[in-house]
Structures are given as C-alpha cells and as structure tokens.
Design a protein around this motif. Structure first.
Motif, PDB file in Angstrom:
ATOM      1  N   TRP A  11       0.843  -1.193   0.000  1.00 39.67           N
ATOM      2  CA  TRP A  11       0.000   0.000   0.000  1.00 39.67           C
ATOM      3  C   TRP A  11       0.872   1.234   0.000  1.00 39.67           C
ATOM      4  CZ3 TRP A  11      -3.363  -1.925   4.618  1.00 39.67           C
ATOM      5  CH2 TRP A  11      -4.198  -2.959   4.182  1.00 39.67           C
ATOM      6  N   ASP A  12       0.395   2.282  -0.653  1.00 43.07           N
ATOM      7  CA  ASP A  12       1.116   3.557  -0.628  1.00 43.07           C
ATOM      8  C   ASP A  12       0.629   4.403   0.537  1.00 43.07           C
ATOM      9  OD1 ASP A  12      -1.293   4.754  -1.426  1.00 43.07           O
ATOM     10  OD2 ASP A  12      -0.646   4.999  -3.508  1.00 43.07           O
ATOM     11  N   GLN A  13       1.182   5.611   0.675  1.00 40.55           N
ATOM     12  CA  GLN A  13       0.843   6.475   1.814  1.00 40.55           C
ATOM     13  C   GLN A  13      -0.589   6.992   1.758  1.00 40.55           C
ATOM     14  OE1 GLN A  13       3.193   7.034  -0.471  1.00 40.55           O
ATOM     15  NE2 GLN A  13       3.188   9.141  -1.178  1.00 40.55           N
ATOM     16  N   HIS A  14      -1.284   6.820   0.626  1.00 41.22           N
ATOM     17  CA  HIS A  14      -2.678   7.254   0.492  1.00 41.22           C
ATOM     18  C   HIS A  14      -3.660   6.106   0.702  1.00 41.22           C
ATOM     19  CE1 HIS A  14      -1.234  11.103  -0.913  1.00 41.22           C
ATOM     20  NE2 HIS A  14      -0.477  10.477  -1.797  1.00 41.22           N
ATOM     21  N   GLY A  15      -3.139   4.939   1.060  1.00 42.31           N
ATOM     22  CA  GLY A  15      -3.992   3.794   1.335  1.00 42.31           C
ATOM     23  C   GLY A  15      -4.399   3.004   0.101  1.00 42.31           C
ATOM     24  N   ARG A  16      -3.778   3.275  -1.038  1.00 41.77           N
ATOM     25  CA  ARG A  16      -4.099   2.528  -2.265  1.00 41.77           C
ATOM     26  C   ARG A  16      -3.237   1.268  -2.336  1.00 41.77           C
ATOM     27  NH1 ARG A  16      -4.057   8.081  -5.043  1.00 41.77           N
ATOM     28  NH2 ARG A  16      -1.835   7.753  -4.746  1.00 41.77           N
ATOM     29  N   HIS A  49       5.797   3.339  -7.338  1.00 45.33           N
ATOM     30  CA  HIS A  49       4.520   3.719  -6.728  1.00 45.33           C
ATOM     31  C   HIS A  49       4.646   4.195  -5.280  1.00 45.33           C
ATOM     32  CE1 HIS A  49       2.731   2.019 -10.306  1.00 45.33           C
ATOM     33  NE2 HIS A  49       3.312   0.854 -10.051  1.00 45.33           N
ATOM     34  N   GLN A  50       5.852   4.228  -4.742  1.00 45.17           N
ATOM     35  CA  GLN A  50       6.095   4.574  -3.342  1.00 45.17           C
ATOM     36  C   GLN A  50       5.194   3.753  -2.416  1.00 45.17           C
ATOM     37  OE1 GLN A  50       5.618   7.370  -5.655  1.00 45.17           O
ATOM     38  NE2 GLN A  50       7.790   6.977  -5.987  1.00 45.17           N
TER      39      GLN A  50
END
Length: 67
Positions: A12-17, A59-60
């Motif tokens: 998951w990325d820092q935006h929750g995706r 994608h970080q």
C-alpha cells in the motif's frame, strides 16, 4: 508445456491505495506484471524482491499488508 502457477506481492502507498505485482511461474522463468501500471519483466531469480523494488520505486508503495 509446463503448468503455470501465480502468486502476488501487494503493498500500500501512503494514500492507502493497494498496488499489486503478479508473479507467473512457468518452469524456471517467472513473469512479473504490475496491475497498476502494466510494467512487465521476466526474471529467473528473486522475483519477489524485484516486485517489491518496483512497487517502492514506481509507486512509493512500502506498507506490507501482512505485517
């Protein structure tokens, strides 16, 4: 023809995706495919590490949902 098996690496990325790289195995060769951007790569060694590197760099996405 050898049978095809699949697995996946998700982060998951820092935006929750969630971002997923699927690993298809056929014999000694493995094909990596990113569900998010369509990136593809063939590899023979360390496919999970290469999948994690792609998710981090492109994608970080660094949060492991299983941890």
């Amino acid at each position: 023809m050898p049978s095809m098996t699949t697995s996946k690496v998700s982060r998951w990325d820092q935006h929750g995706r969630e971002h997923v790289v699927r690993i298809a195995k056929s014999g000694m060769q493995r094909q990596l495919t990113c569900d998010t951007c369509g990136w593809r790569r063939g590899t023979q060694f360390l496919p999970w590490l290469k999948a994690e590197e792609h998710l981090t760099e492109a994608h970080q996405a660094t949060v492991d949902p299983t941890a």
